[in-house]
Design an enzyme around this catalytic site. Structure first.
Site: not given
Length: 279
Positions: A7, A9, A68, A100, A130, A143, A150, A201, A250
């Site tokens: 995949s 992004e 997204h 954010d 994460y 996390d 979720k 980043f 990804h």
């Protein structure tokens, strides 16, 4: 090597030259038969309209787009209206993220609430994960517990933040399995096109930067060999993951196909013959 599930992004272009670059990137990478492509929101939802336009354009071209959606700067009604617009455009999957920025008073307060609402709308929901603790988390296990929540809320798969060492992901994968998580977790790969930018980043998302890698790029810069080093680093990372049983990758492309495509070629992954680019 067998064909891994891929995949990619993308981020929405902000001007005409950037639009051409995105379409060049999409045309170069779509022949690798990605399971889906995702399109990001800018910080604080700053590219909301551009994201919608990009998602709809890619979907119209036949791509399976996981769009997204974030909790930032919109009411529940506004967010769900975007989800409805996506469905009407043929989008079947979304990436639900906290994002954010400030939440609207009547908006979703967390990614967990957003996941539940989007699943209720009949959409397939991907979430973030994460492999190193999120900067705002209480630790690695917190996390993992949040990720499990979720999934319990209806998410079907997760894609991780990028990382620099394969063991980082492999330890996370094993810890998730030990916690009872069975849904697929795809490692996020960031091919390094600009080392200083990548370190910036990493600092923002809590990804540890190995000293050895920093030293290697410093040495490569003096010899003008950063592109070669970046290719070797990304290829070795992906090869190690695949050899350890990882079946999905990804790629965070930054709307640049060249390095991602070089990595795929180095891994022995080939575009579909019928979909090769026409010169």
């Amino acid at each position: 090597m067998s064909q891994a599930t891929l995949s990619f992004e993308f981020f929405p272009p902000k001007d005409l030259p950037a639009s051409f670059k995105l379409w060049e990137t999409a045309q170069a990478l779509m022949p690798y038969r990605p399971r889906h492509v995702s399109v990001t929101y800018g910080a604080g939802g700053s590219t909301r309209t551009l994201t919608h336009e990009t998602v709809e354009a890619l979907t119209a071209q036949g791509a399976n787009v996981a769009a997204h959606l974030t909790c930032v700067g919109a009411s529940r009604e506004e967010t769900l209206s975007v989800a409805k617009r996506y469905r009407e455009a043929g989008v079947k999957e979304v990436v639900a993220l906290r994002g954010d920025g400030a939440r609207a008073e009547d908006g979703f307060s967390s990614s967990l609430e957003l996941v539940e609402a989007l699943c209720a709308e009949g959409l397939g929901v991907h979430v973030g994960a994460y492999p190193e603790p999120h900067p705002e988390s209480k630790g690695a296990m917190a996390d993992i517990e949040w990720l499990r929540a979720k999934f319990q809320a209806g998410a079907s798969m997760a894609m991780t933040q990028f990382f620099f060492e394969a063991d980082t992901f492999l330890r996370f994968r094993d810890a998730c399995a030990a916690a009872g998580i069975t849904q697929p977790i795809t490692p996020g790969i960031l091919p390094i096109t600009d080392w200083n930018r990548t370190k910036s980043f990493a600092a923002r998302c809590g990804a540890a930067v190995p000293t050895s890698l920093d030293n290697a790029f410093a040495a490569a810069r003096t010899e003008d060999r950063c592109d070669l080093l970046a290719l070797c680093v990304a290829t070795e990372l992906c090869d190690t993951l695949l050899s350890e049983g990882v079946e999905r990758l990804h790629f965070y492309t930054l709307n640049r196909a060249e390095l991602t495509e070089d990595v795929l070629q180095a891994l022995g992954l080939r575009p579909a013959p019928a979909l090769r680019k026409v010169a």
